[in-house]
Design an enzyme around this catalytic site. Structure first.
Site, PDB file in Angstrom:
ATOM      1  N   TYR A   1      -8.427   5.107   8.435  1.00  0.00           N
ATOM      2  CA  TYR A   1      -8.450   5.435   9.863  1.00  0.00           C
ATOM      3  C   TYR A   1      -9.508   6.526  10.041  1.00  0.00           C
ATOM      4  O   TYR A   1      -9.376   7.608   9.461  1.00  0.00           O
ATOM      5  CB  TYR A   1      -7.103   5.988  10.325  1.00  0.00           C
TER       6      TYR A   1
ATOM      7  N   HIS B   1       0.846  -1.196   0.000  1.00  0.00           N
ATOM      8  CA  HIS B   1       0.000   0.000   0.000  1.00  0.00           C
ATOM      9  C   HIS B   1       0.879   1.243   0.000  1.00  0.00           C
ATOM     10  O   HIS B   1       1.687   1.428   0.902  1.00  0.00           O
ATOM     11  CB  HIS B   1      -0.891   0.039   1.258  1.00  0.00           C
TER      12      HIS B   1
ATOM     13  N   LYS C   1       2.858  -0.144  15.102  1.00  0.00           N
ATOM     14  CA  LYS C   1       4.311  -0.209  15.320  1.00  0.00           C
ATOM     15  C   LYS C   1       4.788  -1.435  16.114  1.00  0.00           C
ATOM     16  O   LYS C   1       5.982  -1.740  16.116  1.00  0.00           O
ATOM     17  CB  LYS C   1       4.774   1.046  16.091  1.00  0.00           C
TER      18      LYS C   1
ATOM     19  N   PRO D   1      -2.053   0.185  19.369  1.00  0.00           N
ATOM     20  CA  PRO D   1      -1.891  -0.306  17.993  1.00  0.00           C
ATOM     21  C   PRO D   1      -2.152   0.717  16.883  1.00  0.00           C
ATOM     22  O   PRO D   1      -1.897   0.419  15.715  1.00  0.00           O
ATOM     23  CB  PRO D   1      -2.909  -1.454  17.904  1.00  0.00           C
TER      24      PRO D   1
ATOM     25  N   TYR E   1       4.943   6.696   9.962  1.00  0.00           N
ATOM     26  CA  TYR E   1       4.083   5.531   9.708  1.00  0.00           C
ATOM     27  C   TYR E   1       4.821   4.477   8.895  1.00  0.00           C
ATOM     28  O   TYR E   1       4.723   3.279   9.176  1.00  0.00           O
ATOM     29  CB  TYR E   1       2.807   5.981   8.995  1.00  0.00           C
TER      30      TYR E   1
HETATM   31  P1  FAD Z   1       4.608 -11.808  21.387  1.00  0.00           P
HETATM   32  O1  FAD Z   1       4.022 -11.863  20.021  1.00  0.00           O
HETATM   33  O2  FAD Z   1       3.703 -11.542  22.530  1.00  0.00           O
HETATM   34  O3  FAD Z   1       5.352 -13.180  21.616  1.00  0.00           O
HETATM   35  C1  FAD Z   1       5.798 -13.594  22.887  1.00  0.00           C
HETATM   36  C2  FAD Z   1       5.793 -15.111  22.928  1.00  0.00           C
HETATM   37  O4  FAD Z   1       6.308 -15.536  24.176  1.00  0.00           O
HETATM   38  C3  FAD Z   1       4.393 -15.669  22.824  1.00  0.00           C
HETATM   39  O5  FAD Z   1       4.356 -16.676  21.834  1.00  0.00           O
HETATM   40  C4  FAD Z   1       4.097 -16.200  24.207  1.00  0.00           C
HETATM   41  O6  FAD Z   1       3.214 -17.312  24.190  1.00  0.00           O
HETATM   42  C5  FAD Z   1       5.493 -16.575  24.671  1.00  0.00           C
HETATM   43  N1  FAD Z   1       5.634 -16.629  26.128  1.00  0.00           N
HETATM   44  C6  FAD Z   1       5.060 -15.838  27.063  1.00  0.00           C
HETATM   45  N2  FAD Z   1       5.432 -16.214  28.293  1.00  0.00           N
HETATM   46  C7  FAD Z   1       6.273 -17.249  28.135  1.00  0.00           C
HETATM   47  C8  FAD Z   1       6.967 -18.072  29.054  1.00  0.00           C
HETATM   48  N3  FAD Z   1       6.877 -17.888  30.363  1.00  0.00           N
HETATM   49  N4  FAD Z   1       7.733 -19.064  28.563  1.00  0.00           N
HETATM   50  C9  FAD Z   1       7.834 -19.266  27.224  1.00  0.00           C
HETATM   51  N5  FAD Z   1       7.188 -18.529  26.312  1.00  0.00           N
HETATM   52  C10 FAD Z   1       6.413 -17.523  26.768  1.00  0.00           C
HETATM   53  N6  FAD Z   1       0.269  -4.544  16.959  1.00  0.00           N
HETATM   54  C11 FAD Z   1      -0.069  -3.859  15.884  1.00  0.00           C
HETATM   55  O7  FAD Z   1       0.811  -3.222  15.303  1.00  0.00           O
HETATM   56  N7  FAD Z   1      -1.375  -3.880  15.430  1.00  0.00           N
HETATM   57  C12 FAD Z   1      -2.357  -4.646  16.045  1.00  0.00           C
HETATM   58  O8  FAD Z   1      -3.506  -4.688  15.623  1.00  0.00           O
HETATM   59  C13 FAD Z   1      -2.026  -5.379  17.181  1.00  0.00           C
HETATM   60  N8  FAD Z   1      -2.941  -6.135  17.826  1.00  0.00           N
HETATM   61  C14 FAD Z   1      -2.567  -6.821  18.950  1.00  0.00           C
HETATM   62  C15 FAD Z   1      -3.509  -7.602  19.632  1.00  0.00           C
HETATM   63  C16 FAD Z   1      -3.164  -8.301  20.801  1.00  0.00           C
HETATM   64  C17 FAD Z   1      -4.198  -9.120  21.541  1.00  0.00           C
HETATM   65  C18 FAD Z   1      -1.838  -8.193  21.292  1.00  0.00           C
HETATM   66  C19 FAD Z   1      -1.450  -8.906  22.574  1.00  0.00           C
HETATM   67  C20 FAD Z   1      -0.901  -7.445  20.589  1.00  0.00           C
HETATM   68  C21 FAD Z   1      -1.256  -6.745  19.419  1.00  0.00           C
HETATM   69  N9  FAD Z   1      -0.323  -5.990  18.691  1.00  0.00           N
HETATM   70  C22 FAD Z   1      -0.673  -5.296  17.608  1.00  0.00           C
HETATM   71  C23 FAD Z   1       1.050  -5.920  19.056  1.00  0.00           C
HETATM   72  C24 FAD Z   1       1.912  -6.927  18.283  1.00  0.00           C
HETATM   73  O9  FAD Z   1       1.150  -8.049  17.997  1.00  0.00           O
HETATM   74  C25 FAD Z   1       3.103  -7.207  19.169  1.00  0.00           C
HETATM   75  O10 FAD Z   1       3.855  -6.019  19.271  1.00  0.00           O
HETATM   76  C26 FAD Z   1       3.991  -8.354  18.674  1.00  0.00           C
HETATM   77  O11 FAD Z   1       3.309  -9.577  18.821  1.00  0.00           O
HETATM   78  C27 FAD Z   1       5.293  -8.402  19.478  1.00  0.00           C
HETATM   79  O12 FAD Z   1       5.986  -9.571  19.224  1.00  0.00           O
HETATM   80  P2  FAD Z   1       6.831 -10.270  20.374  1.00  0.00           P
HETATM   81  O13 FAD Z   1       7.471 -11.448  19.724  1.00  0.00           O
HETATM   82  O14 FAD Z   1       7.665  -9.274  21.061  1.00  0.00           O
HETATM   83  O15 FAD Z   1       5.768 -10.728  21.466  1.00  0.00           O
HETATM   84  C1  DHB Z   2      -3.969  -3.267  11.406  1.00  0.00           C
HETATM   85  C2  DHB Z   2      -3.604  -3.127  12.718  1.00  0.00           C
HETATM   86  C3  DHB Z   2      -3.206  -1.886  13.182  1.00  0.00           C
HETATM   87  O1  DHB Z   2      -2.846  -1.748  14.474  1.00  0.00           O
HETATM   88  C4  DHB Z   2      -3.172  -0.798  12.343  1.00  0.00           C
HETATM   89  O2  DHB Z   2      -2.790   0.414  12.833  1.00  0.00           O
HETATM   90  C5  DHB Z   2      -3.519  -0.948  11.018  1.00  0.00           C
HETATM   91  C6  DHB Z   2      -3.923  -2.196  10.549  1.00  0.00           C
HETATM   92  C7  DHB Z   2      -4.399  -4.601  10.923  1.00  0.00           C
HETATM   93  O3  DHB Z   2      -4.508  -5.515  11.749  1.00  0.00           O
HETATM   94  O4  DHB Z   2      -4.632  -4.770   9.717  1.00  0.00           O
END
Ligand code: FAD
Ligand code: DHB
Length: 395
Positions: free
Chosen positions: A204, A75, A300, A296, A388
């Site tokens: 948005y 996009h 980022k 979110p 962005y």
């Molecule tokens: P995570 O993806 O959280 O991965 C951490 C991993 O560690 C998980 O698999 C977990 O199961 C594992 N873990 C936890 N505790 C333990 C333990 N004790 N032992 C072993 N493993 C463990 N960002 C956006 O930009 N847009 C969005 O729409 C958006 N929606 C989101 C919705 C939800 C419900 C959440 C929680 C986050 C969302 N985010 C969103 C944020 C984005 O998904 C995260 O920033 C991203 O997942 C970060 O990746 P990570 O690997 O750091 O953490």
């Molecule tokens: C989506 C999630 C976001 O947090 C955002 O700012 C834009 C798009 C998505 O899940 O597609």
């Protein structure tokens, strides 16, 4: 208890842990990835969808960009909608060609899990009782149970990639961390629907009834979000109620409205800004959501996690290549500089686009003034587009 050794022990198989494992593998550095949930749970978890160019390039460089190149949706712009009108922001034009790619986080995780399994290096799902020890020594270790047996994994370095609710950050003495936090008085109700996107780009939208976001996953699937209460009960939201609310908040005077179709996934996410400083304690390095959370709205979270582990893998490459710890010593400071830039942007986008529920009409009117200024000023739009689409991973 069985005892084994690795170079880097990685806690968590989210995007951060899996990408770190792949980056280390390509540099010939051993790692063991420990995840407490099942493979199915990790791969199916529906979350983010917007990849910055730096994340897309990184996926390609580590050899997992094939499906992303075929199925990801590039996009060049986004829309901002308010007062019943949509305004297109041509991000590519404003930034000299930078764009975003729509590709679900679950697809990113799927591709990284496949790549890990191909390397033959250890990735253990459904481990229990994970704990980290002797973090300030040269031989920190991880204890866990797997298939009923207790294990001890002795490491040179531990990477805490276990997300916001993980155990790594809480294992650092409270006196050695400074925490910054803001919890927002709203959340997002997110859905996936079998409906062909009726917009080529994200919308948005700020409406008197609150924020709404129009996104997508493929030419057949839309992803939509509604501002809701932080503890909203999804059970109170029938499909019809969701579509009615989305129509109200998204439809614009030019006749545009979302295509509707069967909803096959619903969930509520709370919103917070959070940073733990520093992102290191002895030989434990935090990356991704384990160290910081952004609301979110700026898309980022996933991209920051990728930037952290890219930086950490470079520091570990220096450490194993020359024994020097210069980049490891710089890791926290540099990762936090990027984190705070993303915090500022995510907070700003969130404040600009959500109704805060306060009772002062000044705030609502000022919010519109902010949006009106933004869409009328090339300087302001350039600033938005620059943040962005994201800075290069090294920045
Ligand atoms: P995570 O993806 O959280 O991965 C951490 C991993 O560690 C998980 O698999 C977990 O199961 C594992 N873990 C936890 N505790 C333990 C333990 N004790 N032992 C072993 N493993 C463990 N960002 C956006 O930009 N847009 C969005 O729409 C958006 N929606 C989101 C919705 C939800 C419900 C959440 C929680 C986050 C969302 N985010 C969103 C944020 C984005 O998904 C995260 O920033 C991203 O997942 C970060 O990746 P990570 O690997 O750091 O953490
Ligand atoms: C989506 C999630 C976001 O947090 C955002 O700012 C834009 C798009 C998505 O899940 O597609």
């Amino acid at each position: 208890m069985t005892s084994s050794r690795t170079q880097v022990g990685i806690v968590g198989a989210g995007p951060a842990g899996l990408m770190l494992g792949q980056l280390l593998h390509l540099q010939g550095i051993d790692s063991v990835i420990l995840e407490n949930r099942s493979r199915h749970h990790v791969v199916e978890r529906v979350r983010a969808g917007v990849l910055e160019q730096g994340t897309v390039d990184l996926m390609r460089e580590v050899g997992v960009g094939g499906r992303l190149a075929r199925e990801g949706l590039r996009h060049d712009g986004i829309h901002l909608a308010f007062n019943g009108a949509r305004h297109r922001i041509d991000m590519a034009e404003l930034t000299g060609g930078r764009a975003i790619t729509i590709y679900g986080q679950n697809e990113v995780v799927h591709d990284l899990v496949e790549a890990r399994l191909e390397t033959g290096r250890p990735l253990h799902f459904e481990v229990e009782g994970v704990s980290v020890h002797d973090l300030e020594s040269r031989a920190p270790h991880i204890r866990f149970q797997r298939e009923g047996t207790s294990h001890e994994l002795i490491c040179d370095v531990i990477a805490g990639c276990d997300g916001f609710h993980g155990i790594c950050r809480p294992s650092i003495p409270a006196s050695r961390l400074r925490l910054y936090e803001r919890v927002y008085p709203f959340g997002w109700l997110g859905i996936l629907a079998e409906a062909a996107p009726s917009s080529d780009e994200l919308v948005y939208s700020l409406h008197d009834r609150g924020f709404a976001l129009y996104s997508m996953r493929s030419p057949q699937v839309t992803r939509l979000y509604l501002q809701c209460a932080p503890d909203e009960d999804v059970a109170q939201w029938s499909d019809e109620r969701i579509w009615a609310e989305l129509r109200t908040r998204l439809a614009t005077a030019d006749g545009w409205r979302p295509n509707e179709g069967p909803i096959f996934q619903k969930g509520v996410t709370g919103m917070r800004s959070f940073v733990a400083e520093p992102m290191r304690f002895g030989r434990l390095f935090l990356a991704g959501d384990a160290a910081h959370i952004v609301p979110p709205t700026g898309a980022k979270g996933l991209n920051l996690a990728m930037a952290d582990v890219y930086r950490l893998s470079g520091a570990l490459a220096e450490f194993y290549g020359s024994g020097r710890e210069r980049l490891l010593d710089c890791y926290s400071g540099r990762a936090l500089a990027r984190t705070w830039r993303a915090q500022r942007f995510s907070w700003w986008m969130t404040s600009m686009l959500h109704r805060s529920g306060g009772d002062n009409p000044f705030d609502d009117r000022r919010q519109l003034a902010e949006l009106e200024y933004l869409v009328s000023s090339r300087a302001a739009l350039t600033s938005l587009a620059e943040s962005y689409t994201g800075a290069p991973l090294e920045a």
